[in-house]
Design an enzyme around this catalytic site. Structure first.
Site, PDB file in Angstrom:
ATOM      1  N   THR A 122      24.922   8.644  -6.614  1.00 54.59           N
ATOM      2  CA  THR A 122      25.209   7.933  -7.857  1.00 54.59           C
ATOM      3  C   THR A 122      23.943   7.307  -8.447  1.00 54.59           C
ATOM      4  O   THR A 122      23.024   6.955  -7.694  1.00 54.59           O
ATOM      5  CB  THR A 122      26.254   6.833  -7.577  1.00 54.59           C
ATOM      6  OG1 THR A 122      26.331   5.965  -8.705  1.00 54.59           O
ATOM      7  CG2 THR A 122      25.887   5.987  -6.358  1.00 54.59           C
ATOM      8  N   ASP A 123      23.948   7.105  -9.765  1.00 52.12           N
ATOM      9  CA  ASP A 123      22.827   6.399 -10.400  1.00 52.12           C
ATOM     10  C   ASP A 123      22.790   4.917 -10.003  1.00 52.12           C
ATOM     11  O   ASP A 123      21.784   4.236 -10.207  1.00 52.12           O
ATOM     12  CB  ASP A 123      22.898   6.537 -11.934  1.00 52.12           C
ATOM     13  CG  ASP A 123      24.184   6.031 -12.561  1.00 52.12           C
ATOM     14  OD1 ASP A 123      25.090   5.577 -11.838  1.00 52.12           O
ATOM     15  OD2 ASP A 123      24.303   6.090 -13.812  1.00 52.12           O
ATOM     16  N   GLU A 124      23.902   4.432  -9.423  1.00 51.02           N
ATOM     17  CA  GLU A 124      23.959   3.000  -9.088  1.00 51.02           C
ATOM     18  C   GLU A 124      22.993   2.607  -7.975  1.00 51.02           C
ATOM     19  O   GLU A 124      22.760   1.424  -7.758  1.00 51.02           O
ATOM     20  CB  GLU A 124      25.380   2.618  -8.665  1.00 51.02           C
ATOM     21  CG  GLU A 124      26.365   2.768  -9.786  1.00 51.02           C
ATOM     22  CD  GLU A 124      27.686   2.087  -9.498  1.00 51.02           C
ATOM     23  OE1 GLU A 124      27.776   1.321  -8.527  1.00 51.02           O
ATOM     24  OE2 GLU A 124      28.620   2.332 -10.260  1.00 51.02           O
ATOM     25  N   TYR A 158      29.327  -1.016  -2.420  1.00 51.03           N
ATOM     26  CA  TYR A 158      29.458   0.432  -2.676  1.00 51.03           C
ATOM     27  C   TYR A 158      28.090   1.068  -2.909  1.00 51.03           C
ATOM     28  O   TYR A 158      27.708   2.031  -2.233  1.00 51.03           O
ATOM     29  CB  TYR A 158      30.377   0.688  -3.885  1.00 51.03           C
ATOM     30  CG  TYR A 158      30.197   2.077  -4.470  1.00 51.03           C
ATOM     31  CD1 TYR A 158      30.595   3.209  -3.761  1.00 51.03           C
ATOM     32  CD2 TYR A 158      29.592   2.276  -5.720  1.00 51.03           C
ATOM     33  CE1 TYR A 158      30.404   4.496  -4.273  1.00 51.03           C
ATOM     34  CE2 TYR A 158      29.397   3.547  -6.240  1.00 51.03           C
ATOM     35  CZ  TYR A 158      29.800   4.656  -5.506  1.00 51.03           C
ATOM     36  OH  TYR A 158      29.601   5.925  -6.010  1.00 51.03           O
ATOM     37  N   LYS A 162      25.869   3.841  -0.646  1.00 50.14           N
ATOM     38  CA  LYS A 162      25.422   5.152  -1.146  1.00 50.14           C
ATOM     39  C   LYS A 162      23.893   5.254  -1.022  1.00 50.14           C
ATOM     40  O   LYS A 162      23.367   6.294  -0.629  1.00 50.14           O
ATOM     41  CB  LYS A 162      25.835   5.343  -2.616  1.00 50.14           C
ATOM     42  CG  LYS A 162      27.327   5.471  -2.852  1.00 50.14           C
ATOM     43  CD  LYS A 162      27.957   6.715  -2.256  1.00 50.14           C
ATOM     44  CE  LYS A 162      27.501   7.990  -2.910  1.00 50.14           C
ATOM     45  NZ  LYS A 162      28.246   9.174  -2.368  1.00 50.14           N
TER      46      LYS A 162
HETATM   47  P1  NAD Z   1      37.257   9.524  -5.363  1.00 49.23           P
HETATM   48  O1  NAD Z   1      37.445   8.162  -4.791  1.00 49.23           O
HETATM   49  O2  NAD Z   1      38.081   9.971  -6.515  1.00 49.23           O
HETATM   50  O3  NAD Z   1      37.451  10.623  -4.203  1.00 49.23           O
HETATM   51  C1  NAD Z   1      36.927  10.464  -2.927  1.00 49.23           C
HETATM   52  C2  NAD Z   1      37.571  11.507  -2.023  1.00 49.23           C
HETATM   53  O4  NAD Z   1      36.991  11.366  -0.708  1.00 49.23           O
HETATM   54  C3  NAD Z   1      39.084  11.347  -1.856  1.00 49.23           C
HETATM   55  O5  NAD Z   1      39.725  12.601  -1.943  1.00 49.23           O
HETATM   56  C4  NAD Z   1      39.231  10.763  -0.453  1.00 49.23           C
HETATM   57  O6  NAD Z   1      40.457  11.108   0.177  1.00 49.23           O
HETATM   58  C5  NAD Z   1      38.034  11.372   0.253  1.00 49.23           C
HETATM   59  N1  NAD Z   1      37.593  10.590   1.417  1.00 49.23           N
HETATM   60  C6  NAD Z   1      37.357   9.251   1.470  1.00 49.23           C
HETATM   61  N2  NAD Z   1      36.995   8.896   2.714  1.00 49.23           N
HETATM   62  C7  NAD Z   1      36.956  10.034   3.454  1.00 49.23           C
HETATM   63  C8  NAD Z   1      36.639  10.314   4.809  1.00 49.23           C
HETATM   64  N3  NAD Z   1      36.253   9.345   5.651  1.00 49.23           N
HETATM   65  N4  NAD Z   1      36.715  11.589   5.232  1.00 49.23           N
HETATM   66  C9  NAD Z   1      37.113  12.589   4.391  1.00 49.23           C
HETATM   67  N5  NAD Z   1      37.437  12.374   3.111  1.00 49.23           N
HETATM   68  C10 NAD Z   1      37.364  11.115   2.645  1.00 49.23           C
HETATM   69  O7  NAD Z   1      35.694   9.620  -5.708  1.00 49.23           O
HETATM   70  P2  NAD Z   1      34.958  10.333  -6.909  1.00 49.23           P
HETATM   71  O8  NAD Z   1      34.907   9.410  -8.066  1.00 49.23           O
HETATM   72  O9  NAD Z   1      35.507  11.681  -7.051  1.00 49.23           O
HETATM   73  O10 NAD Z   1      33.473  10.418  -6.324  1.00 49.23           O
HETATM   74  C11 NAD Z   1      33.092  11.531  -5.508  1.00 49.23           C
HETATM   75  C12 NAD Z   1      31.622  11.381  -5.132  1.00 49.23           C
HETATM   76  O11 NAD Z   1      30.810  11.359  -6.305  1.00 49.23           O
HETATM   77  C13 NAD Z   1      31.317  10.093  -4.365  1.00 49.23           C
HETATM   78  O12 NAD Z   1      30.347  10.400  -3.377  1.00 49.23           O
HETATM   79  C14 NAD Z   1      30.716   9.181  -5.427  1.00 49.23           C
HETATM   80  O13 NAD Z   1      29.820   8.267  -4.857  1.00 49.23           O
HETATM   81  C15 NAD Z   1      29.994  10.190  -6.299  1.00 49.23           C
HETATM   82  N6  NAD Z   1      29.815   9.806  -7.700  1.00 49.23           N
HETATM   83  C16 NAD Z   1      30.878   9.382  -8.453  1.00 49.23           C
HETATM   84  C17 NAD Z   1      30.701   9.102  -9.808  1.00 49.23           C
HETATM   85  C18 NAD Z   1      31.864   8.664 -10.681  1.00 49.23           C
HETATM   86  O14 NAD Z   1      31.669   8.396 -11.855  1.00 49.23           O
HETATM   87  N7  NAD Z   1      33.101   8.596 -10.176  1.00 49.23           N
HETATM   88  C19 NAD Z   1      29.425   9.230 -10.383  1.00 49.23           C
HETATM   89  C20 NAD Z   1      28.354   9.643  -9.579  1.00 49.23           C
HETATM   90  C21 NAD Z   1      28.563   9.946  -8.246  1.00 49.23           C
HETATM   91  O1  DAU Z   2      27.562   5.192 -12.296  1.00 46.38           O
HETATM   92  C1  DAU Z   2      28.265   5.986 -11.388  1.00 46.38           C
HETATM   93  C2  DAU Z   2      29.415   5.198 -10.794  1.00 46.38           C
HETATM   94  O2  DAU Z   2      30.393   5.100 -11.822  1.00 46.38           O
HETATM   95  C3  DAU Z   2      29.997   5.844  -9.558  1.00 46.38           C
HETATM   96  O3  DAU Z   2      29.045   5.834  -8.530  1.00 46.38           O
HETATM   97  C4  DAU Z   2      31.260   5.110  -9.085  1.00 46.38           C
HETATM   98  O4  DAU Z   2      31.864   5.809  -8.002  1.00 46.38           O
HETATM   99  C5  DAU Z   2      32.241   5.051 -10.236  1.00 46.38           C
HETATM  100  O5  DAU Z   2      33.386   4.300  -9.853  1.00 46.38           O
HETATM  101  C6  DAU Z   2      31.568   4.410 -11.455  1.00 46.38           C
HETATM  102  O6  DAU Z   2      31.271   3.030 -11.190  1.00 46.38           O
HETATM  103  P1  DAU Z   2      31.573   1.873 -12.283  1.00 46.38           P
HETATM  104  O7  DAU Z   2      31.694   0.606 -11.551  1.00 46.38           O
HETATM  105  O8  DAU Z   2      30.620   1.973 -13.412  1.00 46.38           O
HETATM  106  O9  DAU Z   2      33.015   2.415 -12.819  1.00 46.38           O
HETATM  107  P2  DAU Z   2      34.385   1.664 -13.207  1.00 46.38           P
HETATM  108  O10 DAU Z   2      35.271   2.732 -13.767  1.00 46.38           O
HETATM  109  O11 DAU Z   2      34.907   0.847 -12.097  1.00 46.38           O
HETATM  110  O12 DAU Z   2      33.934   0.702 -14.371  1.00 46.38           O
HETATM  111  C7  DAU Z   2      33.257   1.175 -15.525  1.00 46.38           C
HETATM  112  C8  DAU Z   2      32.877  -0.040 -16.368  1.00 46.38           C
HETATM  113  O13 DAU Z   2      34.064  -0.623 -16.908  1.00 46.38           O
HETATM  114  C9  DAU Z   2      32.211  -1.135 -15.574  1.00 46.38           C
HETATM  115  O14 DAU Z   2      31.209  -1.755 -16.395  1.00 46.38           O
HETATM  116  C10 DAU Z   2      33.332  -2.135 -15.284  1.00 46.38           C
HETATM  117  C11 DAU Z   2      34.225  -1.996 -16.496  1.00 46.38           C
HETATM  118  N1  DAU Z   2      35.673  -2.189 -16.283  1.00 46.38           N
HETATM  119  C12 DAU Z   2      36.273  -1.568 -15.230  1.00 46.38           C
HETATM  120  C13 DAU Z   2      37.651  -1.683 -15.027  1.00 46.38           C
HETATM  121  C14 DAU Z   2      38.331  -1.022 -13.859  1.00 46.38           C
HETATM  122  C15 DAU Z   2      36.420  -2.938 -17.202  1.00 46.38           C
HETATM  123  O15 DAU Z   2      35.865  -3.484 -18.180  1.00 46.38           O
HETATM  124  N2  DAU Z   2      37.774  -3.050 -17.011  1.00 46.38           N
HETATM  125  C16 DAU Z   2      38.420  -2.450 -15.977  1.00 46.38           C
HETATM  126  O16 DAU Z   2      39.654  -2.576 -15.869  1.00 46.38           O
END
Ligand code: NAD
Ligand code: DAU
Length: 342
Positions: A122-124, A158, A162
Site C-alpha cells: 500500500t502507499d500508506e 495497519y 504492511k
Molecule cells: P480485504 O480485507 O478485502 O481482503 C483480504 C482477504 O484476505 C480476505 O479474503 C481475507 O479472508 C483474507 N485473509 C485475511 N487474513 C488471512 C490469513 N491469515 N490467511 C489467508 N487469508 C487471509 O482486503 P483488500 O482491500 O482486498 O486488500 C488486499 C491487499 O491489497 C492487502 O494486502 C492490502 O494491504 C492491499 N492494498 C489494498 C488497497 C485498498 O485500497 N483496499 C490499496 C493498496 C493495497
Molecule cells: O491507500 C491505500 C489504502 O486505502 C489501503 O492500504 C487500505 O487497505 C484501504 O482500506 C484504504 O485505506 P483508507 O484508510 O484510506 O480507506 P478507508 O476506506 O477506510 O477510508 C478512506 C477515507 O475516507 C479516509 O480518509 C477515511 C475516510 N472515511 C472512512 C470511512 C469508513 C470517512 O470519512 N468516513 C467513513 O465512514
C-alpha cells in the site's frame, strides 16, 4: 507461469485480480489461498470455471499448508491481509499476525522452492503528504507525490504492519536471492469491496436510508484507482517487472473525501448536504498521492478506468444490484462504528 497462488483471492482486490486473470490469461490456473475472515467471501469467486480456479480455505500463517501449495506453484501473488485502518486502531493483533507472520511464512516457502513472489502493498507505508493548498506553489510539481524512493513513515498499526512485511521482502531479496517484486498502490474502488470501507459504506448507507458519515472535516485526500487498473498493473509487474524492484501503482485520481461523498450523493439523487460529520480517525493521514512514472515508463502500463464519475456510477449500480451480497452484514458494521462515535 501456468500455476499461480493468489492469497486473499476471496477478498476485494484479490478476487478482482482472479477475475482479471481468468478473463485475460486462459493458460493460467489459479489456486486461491484464503482464510475467509469477515472480509473474505466465496461468493466473490462464484461463476468462475472450476477447472481454472480452486479455493483452498486456509491461513497463510499455516507453514505446512503453505509449503505444500507453494512447492507445486510457479508464482505467488500475495494479497491476503487485515486491511482496514479503523480495525487496526481497535485491535492490532490480527494485523501483526497475518500481515507480518503470514508474509514471512510465504516468503520462506518461496525461498525454499525458488518460486516467484509478488508482494501487494500500500502507499500508506510512506505516511502522508501535506494538503496541496498547504504547499508552496500549491503543489503542482511531482515532487509532492510518493515515489519509490520516499522514506517509509507509516502512521497506523495497519500501515506499519504492511511496511514491516515490505522490509522483510526487501531483506529476503538481498540476503537470500528471493525472486520478488513489490507494488505499493493507492486507494482502490469497485465491486466486491467490503462495506466497512469509505465508498461502499456510504453507498450502502444511502441505499439503507442511513445518513452517510464523513470523518472530521472531509479535507483528507485519497488517490483513487479502479481495482481493474490495479489488477492489470500487478499482472504487468508479475510478468515483466525486474526482480528486487518496487513499483508504485496509481492513476492520478486525487480527490478529497468531501468531494467524493458529494459526488456519490449527486449520483444517488440526494441533497449535497445529506450527511453527518462524525469523529475523526485518530492519526488520520492527510493526503496520499502516487507518482507512477516508473511503472508507466519501464513496463508500459496505463490505467484504463480513469473517468472517476462513471467508475463510481458503475460501483453504485453494482451495490444496488447486489443487495444480497451486503445486506446481512450492514447492521453489525454500523453498530460497530457507532461504538466509536463514527
Ligand atoms: P480485504 O480485507 O478485502 O481482503 C483480504 C482477504 O484476505 C480476505 O479474503 C481475507 O479472508 C483474507 N485473509 C485475511 N487474513 C488471512 C490469513 N491469515 N490467511 C489467508 N487469508 C487471509 O482486503 P483488500 O482491500 O482486498 O486488500 C488486499 C491487499 O491489497 C492487502 O494486502 C492490502 O494491504 C492491499 N492494498 C489494498 C488497497 C485498498 O485500497 N483496499 C490499496 C493498496 C493495497
Ligand atoms: O491507500 C491505500 C489504502 O486505502 C489501503 O492500504 C487500505 O487497505 C484501504 O482500506 C484504504 O485505506 P483508507 O484508510 O484510506 O480507506 P478507508 O476506506 O477506510 O477510508 C478512506 C477515507 O475516507 C479516509 O480518509 C477515511 C475516510 N472515511 C472512512 C470511512 C469508513 C470517512 O470519512 N468516513 C467513513 O465512514
Amino acid at each position: 507461469m501456468k500455476n499461480i497462488i493468489v492469497t486473499g483471492g476471496a477478498g476485494f482486490i484479490g478476487s478482482n485480480f482472479v477475475h482479471y486473470v481468468v478473463n485475460n490469461h486462459p493458460e493460467v490456473h489459479v489456486t486461491v489461498l484464503d482464510k475467509l475472515t469477515y472480509a473474505g467471501n466465496r461468493e466473490n469467486l462464484a461463476g468462475l470455471p472450476a477447472d481454472r480456479v480452486e479455493l483452498v480455505v486456509g491461513d497463510i500463517c499455516d507453514a505446512p499448508l503453505v509449503d505444500s501449495l507453494v512447492q507445486k506453484a510457479d508464482a505467488v501473488v500475495h494479497y491476503a491481509a487485515e486491511s482496514h485502518n479503523d480495525n487496526s486502531l481497535k485491535d492490532p493483533s490480527p494485523f501483526i499476525q497475518t500481515n507480518i507472520i503470514g508474509s514471512y511464512t510465504l516468503i520462506e516457502a518461496c525461498r525454499k522452492y525458488n518460486v516467484r513472489y509478488h508482494h501487494v502493498s500500500t502507499d500508506e507505508v510512506y505516511g502522508d503528504l501535506p494538503l496541496r493548498e498547504d504547499l508552496p506553489g500549491h503543489g503542482e510539481g511531482v515532487g509532492e507525490k510518493f515515489t519509490p524512493e520516499t522514506r517509509y513513515n507509516p502512521s497506523s498499526p495497519y500501515s506499519s504492519s504492511k511496511a514491516s512485511s515490505d522490509l522483510l521482502v526487501r531483506a529476503w531479496v538481498r540476503s537470500f536471492g528471493l525472486q520478488a517484486t513489490i507494488s505499493n498502490c493507492s486507494n482502490n474502488y469497485g465491486p466486491y469491496q467490503h462495506i466497512e470501507k469509505f465508498i461502499p459504506r456510504q453507498i450502502t448507507n444511502i441505499l439503507s436510508g442511513i445518513r452517510p458519515k464523513l470523518y472530521g472535516s472531509g479535507q483528507n485526500v485519497r488517490d483513487w484507482i479502479h481495482t481493474n487498473d490495479h489488477s492489470s498493473a500487478v499482472w504487468a509487474i508479475l510478468t515483466k517487472g525486474k526482480i528486487g524492484e518496487t513499483y508504485l501503482i496509481g492513476a492520478d485520481g486525487e480527490q478529497d473525501n468531501k468531494a467524493v461523498l458529494e459526488l456519490m450523493l449527486e449520483l444517488m439523487g440526494q441533497p449535497q448536504d445529506a450527511y453527518d460529520q462524525v469523529k475523526d480517525r485518530p492519526g488520520h493521514d492527510l493526503r496520499y498521492a502516487i507518482d507512477s512514472t516508473k511503472l508507466r515508463e519501464e513496463l508500459g502500463w496505463q490505467p484504463e478506468f480513469t473517468d472517476f464519475k462513471s467508475g463510481l456510477q458503475h460501483t453504485i449500480d453494482w451495490y444496488r444490484k447486489h443487495e444480497d451480497w451486503w445486506q446481512a452484514e450492514k447492521a453489525a458494521v454500523e453498530a460497530n462504528y457507532a461504538k466509536s462515535g463514527q
